[in-house]
Write a protein that holds these residues in place. Structure first.
Motif, PDB file in Angstrom:
ATOM      1  N   PHE A   1     -11.750 -70.529 -24.487  1.00 29.70           N
ATOM      2  CA  PHE A   1     -12.993 -70.031 -24.991  1.00 29.70           C
ATOM      3  C   PHE A   1     -13.250 -68.936 -23.825  1.00 29.70           C
ATOM      4  CE2 PHE A   1     -14.619 -72.549 -28.548  1.00 29.70           C
ATOM      5  CZ  PHE A   1     -13.546 -73.425 -28.559  1.00 29.70           C
ATOM      6  N   CYS A   2     -14.226 -68.054 -24.178  1.00 31.65           N
ATOM      7  CA  CYS A   2     -14.744 -67.078 -23.187  1.00 31.65           C
ATOM      8  C   CYS A   2     -16.066 -66.746 -23.592  1.00 31.65           C
ATOM      9  CB  CYS A   2     -13.667 -65.735 -23.469  1.00 31.65           C
ATOM     10  SG  CYS A   2     -14.072 -64.732 -24.795  1.00 31.65           S
TER      11      CYS A   2
ATOM     12  N   GLU B   1     -16.867 -74.765 -30.210  1.00 30.62           N
ATOM     13  CA  GLU B   1     -17.147 -75.493 -28.941  1.00 30.62           C
ATOM     14  C   GLU B   1     -17.452 -77.158 -29.403  1.00 30.62           C
ATOM     15  OE1 GLU B   1     -20.280 -72.529 -27.087  1.00 30.62           O
ATOM     16  OE2 GLU B   1     -19.999 -74.132 -25.820  1.00 30.62           O
ATOM     17  N   ALA B   2     -18.155 -77.457 -30.237  1.00 30.12           N
ATOM     18  CA  ALA B   2     -18.751 -78.669 -30.560  1.00 30.12           C
ATOM     19  C   ALA B   2     -17.532 -79.615 -30.821  1.00 30.12           C
ATOM     20  CB  ALA B   2     -19.475 -78.655 -31.854  1.00 30.12           C
TER      21      ALA B   2
ATOM     22  N   CYS C   1     -10.853 -73.275 -20.322  1.00 29.40           N
ATOM     23  CA  CYS C   1     -10.125 -74.298 -21.057  1.00 29.40           C
ATOM     24  C   CYS C   1     -10.955 -75.588 -21.770  1.00 29.40           C
ATOM     25  CB  CYS C   1      -8.739 -74.519 -20.462  1.00 29.40           C
ATOM     26  SG  CYS C   1      -8.847 -75.715 -19.209  1.00 29.40           S
ATOM     27  N   ALA C   2     -10.493 -76.221 -22.732  1.00 28.83           N
ATOM     28  CA  ALA C   2     -10.968 -77.350 -22.951  1.00 28.83           C
ATOM     29  C   ALA C   2     -10.268 -78.111 -23.736  1.00 28.83           C
ATOM     30  CB  ALA C   2     -12.361 -76.779 -24.078  1.00 28.83           C
ATOM     31  N   ALA C   3     -10.586 -79.502 -23.763  1.00 35.52           N
ATOM     32  CA  ALA C   3      -9.682 -80.555 -24.557  1.00 35.52           C
ATOM     33  C   ALA C   3     -10.469 -81.221 -25.769  1.00 35.52           C
ATOM     34  CB  ALA C   3      -9.095 -81.308 -23.500  1.00 35.52           C
ATOM     35  N   SER C   4      -9.743 -81.207 -26.884  1.00 35.91           N
ATOM     36  CA  SER C   4     -10.149 -82.064 -27.844  1.00 35.91           C
ATOM     37  C   SER C   4      -9.369 -82.982 -28.674  1.00 35.91           C
ATOM     38  CB  SER C   4     -10.349 -80.709 -29.061  1.00 35.91           C
ATOM     39  OG  SER C   4     -10.950 -81.290 -30.304  1.00 35.91           O
TER      40      SER C   4
ATOM     41  N   TRP D   1     -14.220 -79.859 -20.381  1.00 38.28           N
ATOM     42  CA  TRP D   1     -14.184 -78.542 -20.278  1.00 38.28           C
ATOM     43  C   TRP D   1     -14.189 -78.250 -18.682  1.00 38.28           C
ATOM     44  CZ3 TRP D   1     -15.438 -74.567 -23.621  1.00 38.28           C
ATOM     45  CH2 TRP D   1     -15.675 -74.886 -25.140  1.00 38.28           C
ATOM     46  N   GLY D   2     -13.382 -77.180 -18.440  1.00 36.49           N
ATOM     47  CA  GLY D   2     -13.107 -76.638 -17.015  1.00 36.49           C
ATOM     48  C   GLY D   2     -14.219 -75.726 -16.558  1.00 36.49           C
TER      49      GLY D   2
END
Length: 123
Positions: A37-38, A107-108, A96-99, A113-114
């Motif tokens: 994401f940005c 986002e949800a 970056c993010a993990a799901s 999150w980093g």
């Protein structure tokens, strides 16, 4: 608990390339969908790209299609974002993010999150 650390940001000129990396620890990396994401100044954080845990599916924001490529190396617990033909409007902090869920373009849908890495593109 998954810890994520981004790297690779910097100051570049329009048309240049950057490769962002995100190293994961503390969880089973191969079981997570990984997204980028940005967030630009004064704007909300927005989706850039995602790669599924099987690495067989990727999705991109329209604004980066054809210029950015997301990939992952499960052996290294790392996800990458190759950014080519950078534009000044790409200037933002990239996260970056993990799901492990199904909402992988918002986002949800992400639990981890980093801290983000700054990308600045000059014209």
């Amino acid at each position: 608990q998954v810890q994520l650390v981004e790297s690779g940001g910097g100051l570049v000129q329009a048309g240049d390339s950057l490769r962002l990396s995100c190293a994961a620890s503390g969880g089973t990396f191969s079981r997570y969908h990984m997204g980028w994401f940005c967030q630009a100044p004064g704007k909300e954080r927005e989706f850039v790209a995602v790669i599924t845990w099987t690495a067989d599916t990727t999705y991109y924001a329209d604004s980066v299609k054809g210029r950015f490529t997301i990939s992952r190396d499960n052996a290294r617990s790392t996800v990458y974002l190759q950014m080519n033909s950078l534009k000044p409007e790409d200037t933002a902090v990239y996260y970056c993010a993990a799901s492990r869920g199904v909402l992988i373009k918002v986002e949800a849908g992400y639990a981890y999150w980093g801290q983000g890495t700054q990308v600045t593109v000059s014209s």
